[in-house]
Design an enzyme around this catalytic site. Structure first.
Site, mmCIF file in Angstrom:
data_model
loop_
_atom_site.group_PDB
_atom_site.id
_atom_site.type_symbol
_atom_site.label_atom_id
_atom_site.label_comp_id
_atom_site.label_asym_id
_atom_site.label_seq_id
_atom_site.Cartn_x
_atom_site.Cartn_y
_atom_site.Cartn_z
ATOM 1 C CG HIS A 150 -1.749 1.554 1.611
ATOM 2 N ND1 HIS A 150 -2.992 1.035 1.278
ATOM 3 C CD2 HIS A 150 -1.173 2.593 1.334
ATOM 4 C CE1 HIS A 150 -3.675 2.204 1.916
ATOM 5 N NE2 HIS A 150 -3.106 3.389 1.846
ATOM 6 C CD GLU A 151 2.061 3.460 3.308
ATOM 7 O OE1 GLU A 151 1.828 4.565 2.902
ATOM 8 O OE2 GLU A 151 0.743 3.430 4.234
ATOM 9 C CG HIS A 207 -0.009 5.623 -0.662
ATOM 10 N ND1 HIS A 207 -1.152 6.275 -1.613
ATOM 11 C CD2 HIS A 207 -0.355 5.408 0.098
ATOM 12 C CE1 HIS A 207 -2.244 6.337 -0.124
ATOM 13 N NE2 HIS A 207 -1.812 4.887 0.193
ATOM 14 C CG ASP A 232 -4.818 6.469 1.382
ATOM 15 O OD1 ASP A 232 -4.249 7.529 1.817
ATOM 16 O OD2 ASP A 232 -4.357 5.499 0.992
HETATM 17 ZN ZN ZN Z 1 -2.865 4.755 1.981
#
Ligand code: ZN
Ligand code: ADP
Ligand code: MG
Length: 611
Positions: free
Chosen positions: A429-430, A433, A507
């Site tokens: 996930h990170e 980003h 988010d």
């Molecule tokens: Zn996030």
């Protein structure tokens, strides 16, 4: 010690009083005879004279009326019957063979009928007072009396050696300049009055929380060397109607005694809210307080040397009456500091903090965009705490970095155990980003990527490097890229696991909010047009505050469609980008799983090794 002994004694007194009160009341009600009517008496005499005993008759002087007291086997109480002719009653009773004692009128004692109830009421009031006083003292940590209740709670600061001056207020150049004339007036009012100059009576400091409004007001008092009465708007708003108003009255009475001086009302919005909106219940009290404030401000002339300062962060909700000439007729906007201001503020707060050589306040001021004075003070303080905790004598760059992260995302919870599967999801996930922040212009570049859970409840975080300039506004392309970057986490989860989690909630919320504002506020959607549709405008509907929608159902649908289109397009764009760099996604996630936290150089190296 003494205080406590005193309180204990009061409690005992209280208990004894209550006890005695109950006792008096009880005996009083016990002795009261039950009243019968005359027919009940004649009935009883006729049918069962043996049930009657202890008859005493008392006759009123000069007239034949009187009272018959007796006991009956049917009642535990004494009984009384009012009779119109005593002689006749005596005859009737004696005919039935009942012995009768004649007595005087038993006057119901004055004490019992009149004095006692009054005494009891006084006593009850006294108890209430004592009790109230007691709890008030407890609530405010002792020392306050009931009689102080309507007094102002203003704190009076007499200027002394360690008072705040303009030198303690960094940045805020224009603001200080604006206040300079007020300082000068307070120092020497005569100079101005001789020229017939009209100095503002009231000065309103308007600015976001933490920008230094309170500090600035104190500095004015310090500079002018005058007493400073400081009170917070919320101190006026009490549970009792009228208390606020009387506090205002008292505050100004005190100020008049100490003039020239400054009266400072912090957070004036608590009392100064627009009247008649019916917000927050109990507004009668607030309105009374506000009215009193207006009366007081009109009630003195500037010759008296009182200057009223007030601070608020919402000018728009203040009652317009407050802003009229002769009241708060001068507004000073206290803004968030710019780069130079931030550096100056940092210097002020680093004054008594030993810094290591690697700390560069100029650089720090550049990377703390959007920070207020209070934030910067907090940053320096946290850093000092961090250094002290580690037993170091100097604050290092690392201390500041750590505090910076702590302030933006909350303390890292390193000790928290995270399930392996969750760790893996977070890592991807990170990484998602981070890749977008790296690739897209106007956002990023990446500063830190971490999968250490934070105090703010996030499973990890990706922190972009702070912006390099103070921007007054953002471009459409930047906003779109922000939305894209928000999508990165969700997209990575989808690509790698074919399933998505709730981890992207924040988010998504953030992205949706930006998209909606683009359409409804910034005029960035062609389909909707360059129009502003805000639902945030507080509108007075009748006497109530309401939110009204100022556009049609049709427009509402169009707005929703546009918001969805924007987010969808960003999602598609971000998806393509991440897909193109899927190998970086893997390498970044793996590195995160190994190290938990990676910084910019390590992260950027992943892209170099990619090609
Ligand atoms: Zn996030
Ligand atoms: P406000 O009243 O606007 O919410 P404060 O005046 O209470 O903000 O500021 C809180 C703290 O932030 C101050 O005590 C001070 O330490 C710091 N601070 C804010 N602005 C400045 C500034 N311009 N210069 C120095 N310190 C500041
Ligand atoms: Mg304040």
């Amino acid at each position: 010690m003494i205080q406590r002994g005193n309180t204990g004694y009061k409690i005992y007194l209280f208990i004894i009083f209550v006890f005695v009160g109950i006792l008096i009341w009880y005996s009083y009600s016990q002795n009261r005879p039950v009243e019968w009517n005359y027919t009940s008496l004649t009935e009883a005499v006729k049918t069962e004279p043996e049930s009657i005993s202890g008859v005493t008759i008392s006759q009123n002087p000069e007239i034949p009326t009187g009272k018959v007291y007796f006991r009956s086997t049917h009642s535990s109480d004494k009984i009384v019957v009012n009779v119109s002719d005593v002689n006749e009653t005596v005859r009737m009773l004696e005919a039935a063979g009942i012995t009768v004692t004649l007595g005087d009128v038993e006057r119901e004692s004055y004490f019992m009928t009149t004095l006692l109830p009054v005494l009891l009421i006084i006593f009850a009031l006294y108890l209430l007072l004592v009790f109230f006083n007691h709890s008030m003292a407890a609530a405010s940590g002792g020392g306050r009396n009931m009689s102080d209740f309507g007094k102002s709670r203003a704190q009076m600061i007499i200027p002394g050696k360690n008072s705040v001056t303009f030198a303690d207020v960094a940045g805020l150049r224009e603001e200080k300049e604006d206040l300079e004339e007020i300082v000068d007036f307070l120092k020497d009012p005569k100079k101005y009055l001789a020229l017939g100059a009209r100095i503002p009576k009231g000065v309103l400091l308007v600015g976001a929380p933490g920008t230094g409004k309170t500090l600035l007001a104190k500095a004015v008092a310090g500079e002018a060397n005058t007493p400073f009465f400081s009170i917070s708007g919320s101190d006026f708003v009490e549970m009792f109607v009228g208390v606020g108003a009387s506090r205002v009255r008292d505050l100004f009475a005190q100020a008049k005694v100490h003039a020239p001086c400054i009266v400072f009302i912090d957070e004036i919005d608590a009392v100064g809210r627009r009247r008649g909106t019916g917000m927050g219940g109990g507004h009668d009290e607030r309105e009374q307080t506000l009215n009193q404030l207006l009366v007081e401000m009109d009630g003195f002339t500037i010759n008296e040397g009182i200057i009223v300062m007030a601070a608020t962060n919402r000018l728009d909700i203040l009652d317009p009456a407050l802003l009229r000439p002769g009241r708060f007729d001068r507004n000073i906007a206290v803004s968030k500091p710019d780069v130079r201001g931030r550096e100056e503020i940092l210097k002020v707060h680093a004054k008594n903090k030993p810094l290591a050589d690697d700390v560069d306040l100029t650089e720090l001021s550049r990377s703390t965009i959007g920070y207020t004075g209070a934030d910067l003070e907090n940053l320096m303080n946290e850093s000092a705490i961090s250094a002290a905790k580690d037993g170091r004598k100097f604050i290092t760059k690392e201390d500041i970095e750590k505090s910076y992260i702590k302030m933006s995302v909350g303390t890292e919870k390193k000790s928290r155990i995270v399930a392996e599967t969750e760790k893996k999801i977070t890592a991807y996930h990170e990484a998602g980003h981070a890749i977008l922040l790296h690739l897209l212009p106007n956002v990023g570049p990446v500063h830190t990527v971490s999968i250490i859970p934070t105090g703010a409840g996030a499973a990890g975080y990706t922190m972009p490097l702070p912006e390099k300039e103070d921007l007054m506004f953002h471009s459409k392309s930047k906003l779109l890229n922000d939305i894209c970057a928000d999508m990165g986490g969700r997209i990575a989860e989808d690509i790698i696991f074919g399933d998505v989690t709730t981890g992207a909630t924040h988010d998504i919320k953030h992205a949706t909010a930006i998209a909606r504002r683009m359409v409804t506020e910034f005029g960035m959607s062609e389909a909707v047009g360059v129009l502003h549709f805000s639902e945030d405008d507080e509108v007075v509907v009748g006497r109530d505050l309401g939110h009204v929608r100022t556009y049609s159902e049709d427009t509402a649908r169009k707005i929703d469609e546009e918001v969805k289109r924007i987010v969808d397009e960003c999602y598609a764009k971000a998806y393509d980008l991440i897909k193109k760099h899927e190998n970086v996604l893997h390498s970044c996630a793996n590195l995160l799983l190994e190290k938990e936290k990676i910084m910019a150089p390590e992260f950027e190296a992943l892209f170099v090794s990619e090609s």
